[in-house]
Each structure stands twice: as structure tokens, then as C-alpha cells.
Design a protein around this motif. Sequence first.
Motif, PDB file in Angstrom:
ATOM      1  N   LEU A   6       0.839  -1.198   0.000  1.00 43.38           N
ATOM      2  CA  LEU A   6       0.000   0.000   0.000  1.00 43.38           C
ATOM      3  C   LEU A   6       0.875   1.249   0.000  1.00 43.38           C
ATOM      4  O   LEU A   6       0.627   2.193  -0.760  1.00 43.38           O
ATOM      5  CB  LEU A   6      -0.931  -0.005   1.210  1.00 43.38           C
ATOM      6  CG  LEU A   6      -1.804   1.231   1.378  1.00 43.38           C
ATOM      7  CD1 LEU A   6      -2.764   1.391   0.211  1.00 43.38           C
ATOM      8  CD2 LEU A   6      -2.560   1.178   2.694  1.00 43.38           C
ATOM      9  N   GLU A   7       1.898   1.243   0.815  1.00 46.63           N
ATOM     10  CA  GLU A   7       2.787   2.403   0.907  1.00 46.63           C
ATOM     11  C   GLU A   7       3.500   2.676  -0.415  1.00 46.63           C
ATOM     12  O   GLU A   7       3.627   3.832  -0.833  1.00 46.63           O
ATOM     13  CB  GLU A   7       3.809   2.207   2.040  1.00 46.63           C
ATOM     14  CG  GLU A   7       3.202   2.187   3.428  1.00 46.63           C
ATOM     15  CD  GLU A   7       2.537   0.861   3.819  1.00 46.63           C
ATOM     16  OE1 GLU A   7       1.848   0.839   4.847  1.00 46.63           O
ATOM     17  OE2 GLU A   7       2.692  -0.139   3.093  1.00 46.63           O
ATOM     18  N   LEU A  13       1.707   6.704  -6.755  1.00 52.99           N
ATOM     19  CA  LEU A  13       0.549   7.514  -7.139  1.00 52.99           C
ATOM     20  C   LEU A  13       0.845   8.994  -6.923  1.00 52.99           C
ATOM     21  O   LEU A  13       0.530   9.830  -7.776  1.00 52.99           O
ATOM     22  CB  LEU A  13      -0.677   7.074  -6.334  1.00 52.99           C
ATOM     23  CG  LEU A  13      -2.021   7.642  -6.719  1.00 52.99           C
ATOM     24  CD1 LEU A  13      -2.315   7.441  -8.202  1.00 52.99           C
ATOM     25  CD2 LEU A  13      -3.116   7.014  -5.880  1.00 52.99           C
ATOM     26  N   ASP A  14       1.487   9.313  -5.824  1.00 56.76           N
ATOM     27  CA  ASP A  14       1.878  10.703  -5.548  1.00 56.76           C
ATOM     28  C   ASP A  14       2.856  11.206  -6.615  1.00 56.76           C
ATOM     29  O   ASP A  14       2.732  12.344  -7.089  1.00 56.76           O
ATOM     30  CB  ASP A  14       2.504  10.800  -4.156  1.00 56.76           C
ATOM     31  CG  ASP A  14       2.811  12.219  -3.752  1.00 56.76           C
ATOM     32  OD1 ASP A  14       1.906  13.084  -3.838  1.00 56.76           O
ATOM     33  OD2 ASP A  14       3.966  12.484  -3.348  1.00 56.76           O
ATOM     34  N   GLU A  15       3.809  10.366  -7.001  1.00 53.57           N
ATOM     35  CA  GLU A  15       4.768  10.746  -8.052  1.00 53.57           C
ATOM     36  C   GLU A  15       4.043  11.033  -9.366  1.00 53.57           C
ATOM     37  O   GLU A  15       4.357  12.006 -10.058  1.00 53.57           O
ATOM     38  CB  GLU A  15       5.789   9.623  -8.277  1.00 53.57           C
ATOM     39  CG  GLU A  15       6.745   9.409  -7.135  1.00 53.57           C
ATOM     40  CD  GLU A  15       7.571   8.132  -7.276  1.00 53.57           C
ATOM     41  OE1 GLU A  15       7.347   7.348  -8.238  1.00 53.57           O
ATOM     42  OE2 GLU A  15       8.439   7.902  -6.422  1.00 53.57           O
ATOM     43  N   ASP A  39      -5.072   2.582 -11.994  1.00 56.62           N
ATOM     44  CA  ASP A  39      -4.835   1.209 -11.528  1.00 56.62           C
ATOM     45  C   ASP A  39      -4.334   1.208 -10.076  1.00 56.62           C
ATOM     46  O   ASP A  39      -4.773   0.406  -9.252  1.00 56.62           O
ATOM     47  CB  ASP A  39      -3.832   0.490 -12.430  1.00 56.62           C
ATOM     48  CG  ASP A  39      -4.365   0.240 -13.838  1.00 56.62           C
ATOM     49  OD1 ASP A  39      -5.590   0.322 -14.045  1.00 56.62           O
ATOM     50  OD2 ASP A  39      -3.536  -0.016 -14.730  1.00 56.62           O
ATOM     51  N   LEU A  40      -3.418   2.120  -9.781  1.00 51.38           N
ATOM     52  CA  LEU A  40      -2.889   2.218  -8.420  1.00 51.38           C
ATOM     53  C   LEU A  40      -3.969   2.652  -7.438  1.00 51.38           C
ATOM     54  O   LEU A  40      -4.030   2.164  -6.304  1.00 51.38           O
ATOM     55  CB  LEU A  40      -1.713   3.195  -8.371  1.00 51.38           C
ATOM     56  CG  LEU A  40      -0.422   2.699  -9.002  1.00 51.38           C
ATOM     57  CD1 LEU A  40       0.557   3.853  -9.180  1.00 51.38           C
ATOM     58  CD2 LEU A  40       0.203   1.599  -8.154  1.00 51.38           C
ATOM     59  N   ASP A  46      -8.672  -1.267  -2.857  1.00 54.39           N
ATOM     60  CA  ASP A  46      -8.883  -2.692  -2.549  1.00 54.39           C
ATOM     61  C   ASP A  46      -8.119  -3.098  -1.294  1.00 54.39           C
ATOM     62  O   ASP A  46      -8.639  -3.818  -0.440  1.00 54.39           O
ATOM     63  CB  ASP A  46      -8.455  -3.572  -3.724  1.00 54.39           C
ATOM     64  CG  ASP A  46      -9.366  -3.431  -4.929  1.00 54.39           C
ATOM     65  OD1 ASP A  46     -10.454  -2.824  -4.809  1.00 54.39           O
ATOM     66  OD2 ASP A  46      -8.967  -3.903  -6.021  1.00 54.39           O
ATOM     67  N   LYS A  47      -6.874  -2.648  -1.183  1.00 55.21           N
ATOM     68  CA  LYS A  47      -6.070  -2.995  -0.010  1.00 55.21           C
ATOM     69  C   LYS A  47      -6.659  -2.379   1.258  1.00 55.21           C
ATOM     70  O   LYS A  47      -6.720  -3.026   2.303  1.00 55.21           O
ATOM     71  CB  LYS A  47      -4.619  -2.556  -0.200  1.00 55.21           C
ATOM     72  CG  LYS A  47      -3.838  -3.456  -1.152  1.00 55.21           C
ATOM     73  CD  LYS A  47      -2.382  -3.056  -1.229  1.00 55.21           C
ATOM     74  CE  LYS A  47      -1.606  -3.958  -2.157  1.00 55.21           C
ATOM     75  NZ  LYS A  47      -1.271  -5.253  -1.566  1.00 55.21           N
TER      76      LYS A  47
END
Length: 66
Positions: A6-7, A13-15, A39-40, A46-47
Motif C-alpha cells: 500500500l505504501e 501515485l503521488d509521483e 490502476d494504483l 482494494d487494499k
Amino acid sequence: MAEITLEEAMKRLDEIVKILEKNEEPLEQSIKLFQEGMDLSKLCNDKLTHFEKQVVEIIGSKESQE
């Protein structure tokens, strides 16, 4: 991508968001990054849903033991 944590997913995603906010990538690359980001985002959701279910189960099992 399923084995990513997740991390790690959130960091990537932030990038992607930062890259897309600059608006310097060609359109084709931006679309690929956007798709990766979507997708991320789904993977993170989901996680988080899975983790939430685990917490609810833990709380439920602790309450039933009392």
C-alpha cells in the motif's frame, strides 16, 4: 502490480500526480501515467477495504471473547 505494498502504491501515485500536474509530458505518456494512476488508485482502495475488514474481524473476535 498485485504484490506492491500500500505504501509503495501510494508513493508511486503521488509521483504520478506530481508529474501530471507539471503538464510537461506528451499526451500519449500522460495517458499512460493516468491509466497507471487509476490502476494504483483501485489497488489502494482494494487494499484499504481488505485492511478494514481485518480490523472489523479483530474487533469482533475480541468483543466476543469478553
